[in-house]
Write a protein that holds these residues in place. Sequence first.
Motif, PDB file in Angstrom:
ATOM      1  N   GLU A  61      -6.426  -4.505 -10.505  1.00 31.86           N
ATOM      2  CA  GLU A  61      -5.009  -4.335 -10.177  1.00 31.86           C
ATOM      3  C   GLU A  61      -4.739  -4.748  -8.734  1.00 31.86           C
ATOM      4  O   GLU A  61      -3.690  -5.315  -8.415  1.00 31.86           O
ATOM      5  CB  GLU A  61      -4.586  -2.884 -10.410  1.00 31.86           C
ATOM      6  N   ALA A  62      -5.713  -4.472  -7.848  1.00 30.95           N
ATOM      7  CA  ALA A  62      -5.546  -4.809  -6.431  1.00 30.95           C
ATOM      8  C   ALA A  62      -5.505  -6.317  -6.208  1.00 30.95           C
ATOM      9  O   ALA A  62      -4.911  -6.797  -5.226  1.00 30.95           O
ATOM     10  CB  ALA A  62      -6.669  -4.190  -5.615  1.00 30.95           C
ATOM     11  N   GLN A  63      -6.110  -7.097  -7.136  1.00 31.41           N
ATOM     12  CA  GLN A  63      -6.112  -8.548  -6.999  1.00 31.41           C
ATOM     13  C   GLN A  63      -4.833  -9.179  -7.571  1.00 31.41           C
ATOM     14  O   GLN A  63      -4.580 -10.359  -7.359  1.00 31.41           O
ATOM     15  CB  GLN A  63      -7.332  -9.127  -7.747  1.00 31.41           C
ATOM     16  N   ASP A  64      -4.049  -8.385  -8.282  1.00 29.41           N
ATOM     17  CA  ASP A  64      -2.830  -8.883  -8.927  1.00 29.41           C
ATOM     18  C   ASP A  64      -1.636  -8.661  -7.996  1.00 29.41           C
ATOM     19  O   ASP A  64      -1.155  -7.529  -7.813  1.00 29.41           O
ATOM     20  CB  ASP A  64      -2.610  -8.155 -10.254  1.00 29.41           C
ATOM     21  N   THR A  65      -1.148  -9.735  -7.381  1.00 33.12           N
ATOM     22  CA  THR A  65      -0.056  -9.625  -6.399  1.00 33.12           C
ATOM     23  C   THR A  65       1.233  -9.105  -7.029  1.00 33.12           C
ATOM     24  O   THR A  65       1.923  -8.260  -6.452  1.00 33.12           O
ATOM     25  CB  THR A  65       0.212 -11.006  -5.761  1.00 33.12           C
ATOM     26  N   SER A  66       1.557  -9.608  -8.203  1.00 32.16           N
ATOM     27  CA  SER A  66       2.790  -9.177  -8.868  1.00 32.16           C
ATOM     28  C   SER A  66       2.728  -7.696  -9.229  1.00 32.16           C
ATOM     29  O   SER A  66       3.725  -6.968  -9.139  1.00 32.16           O
ATOM     30  CB  SER A  66       3.038 -10.016 -10.129  1.00 32.16           C
ATOM     31  N   TYR A  67       1.527  -7.241  -9.621  1.00 32.19           N
ATOM     32  CA  TYR A  67       1.362  -5.824  -9.950  1.00 32.19           C
ATOM     33  C   TYR A  67       1.591  -4.963  -8.711  1.00 32.19           C
ATOM     34  O   TYR A  67       2.278  -3.937  -8.772  1.00 32.19           O
ATOM     35  CB  TYR A  67      -0.032  -5.587 -10.520  1.00 32.19           C
ATOM     36  N   LEU A  68       1.010  -5.383  -7.585  1.00 30.24           N
ATOM     37  CA  LEU A  68       1.165  -4.627  -6.340  1.00 30.24           C
ATOM     38  C   LEU A  68       2.618  -4.590  -5.888  1.00 30.24           C
ATOM     39  O   LEU A  68       3.102  -3.572  -5.382  1.00 30.24           O
ATOM     40  CB  LEU A  68       0.287  -5.231  -5.244  1.00 30.24           C
ATOM     41  N   THR A  69       3.329  -5.716  -6.087  1.00 29.60           N
ATOM     42  CA  THR A  69       4.748  -5.763  -5.717  1.00 29.60           C
ATOM     43  C   THR A  69       5.549  -4.741  -6.534  1.00 29.60           C
ATOM     44  O   THR A  69       6.400  -4.014  -5.999  1.00 29.60           O
ATOM     45  CB  THR A  69       5.322  -7.167  -5.951  1.00 29.60           C
ATOM     46  N   LYS A  70       5.261  -4.676  -7.832  1.00 28.23           N
ATOM     47  CA  LYS A  70       5.949  -3.706  -8.705  1.00 28.23           C
ATOM     48  C   LYS A  70       5.599  -2.280  -8.299  1.00 28.23           C
ATOM     49  O   LYS A  70       6.450  -1.391  -8.300  1.00 28.23           O
ATOM     50  CB  LYS A  70       5.552  -3.942 -10.165  1.00 28.23           C
ATOM     51  N   LYS A  71       4.332  -2.071  -7.935  1.00 28.24           N
ATOM     52  CA  LYS A  71       3.910  -0.741  -7.527  1.00 28.24           C
ATOM     53  C   LYS A  71       4.588  -0.303  -6.239  1.00 28.24           C
ATOM     54  O   LYS A  71       4.947   0.868  -6.070  1.00 28.24           O
ATOM     55  CB  LYS A  71       2.378  -0.705  -7.345  1.00 28.24           C
TER      56      LYS A  71
END
Length: 381
Positions: free
Chosen positions: A96-106
């Motif tokens: 999850e930490a490598q997923d930029t879009s996921y981090l943006t949503k978080k």
Amino acid sequence: MTLNPKKTSNILLLIASFVIVSLILWNTNSFFKKFKEEERLKMEIWATAQSELLQSSEDRDLGNLHVKIFQNNTSTPMILVNKDQSIKVNNITEDEAQDTSYLTKKIVQFQAENTPISIDYKGEQLATLYYGNSEVLNRLKYYPIALLLIIFLFGAVIFFFFKTNKASEQNKLWAGMAKETAHQIGTPLTSLLGWNELLKAENISTSITDEIDKDIMRLQTITERFSKIGSLPKLKEYDIVQETKDAYDYLKLRSSKLIQFSFDSKIESLPVLLNRELYHWTIENLVKNGIDAMRGKGSISIEIIPSGNFVTILVSDSGQGIPKSNFNNIFNPGVTSKKRGWGLGLSLVKRIVEEYHQGKIKVLSSSKEGTIMKISLKVNA
């Protein structure tokens, strides 16, 4: 005005339940807020340690303190965005930490859950800490909803239990009254049989004694009907067309000339499992109700229509009709529109059709022009 003790106790129980639920919800909400404040305090401590580390990265002891504080947080998810846009995460998986879009949503989600903490030094913003609710806090947030759902389900179970229990008590009452009526009729009926035999021995006109015999047979039929209420009657194969016509004709011969009767069957005969006496009672009740609704003047008709594995019996009258809101209520014990009446007729009809014959009965339609009652019974294949 004095309140019924039972009603008073129900009101007190309802108030007590409301107070208890309110206290539980208030206490849960207070605990949630306190827990959230403690998590906020932990994040501020972590942010302070992070600020000190950024200011003096060469201080080894301070770094160890930061690492220790960082490691102690094992429940709250965090995203630290430095001023150079580099990102550090905690309690978030590596994928999850490598997923930029996921981090943006978080980050957007964390902002909605908690106010971000700005890490500053001498007026300069070094980083921004975004953190979400811990798993424990999230579970606690939904606890009041789960509690309310459990209370609602518990209340529904209690409600249906008492409703079913009340209906069962009513059924036992009506069944008991029916059996007692049958028992009470039995004694004078036996006497009538004896008196009629004496009249026959005295060579009284046979037209008189024959009519008395008919009335005695009628009373015997009524007694048998009442005695079967409350117990499961035996069903035998009968021709539904003939049995319906027999019950219908009996009332036709004994009703006012102002009433027009009609009978129509789409089939000549059809075998159906019936209890003959109770089925006749059903038809007679529906016809009598129609006559009462017409106030002794109008038209009554019966139509028999086969439909697959079922047969439909329609009983129509030209009475004043039934309000749509009462379509279901009229089958409840005690519900009647008559000034004199106990409201047992249709409740017994429903029981005879649905419980004893496994069929269905309902108000098909009703208006100021009249009412149509529909009975559906399974055909004996």
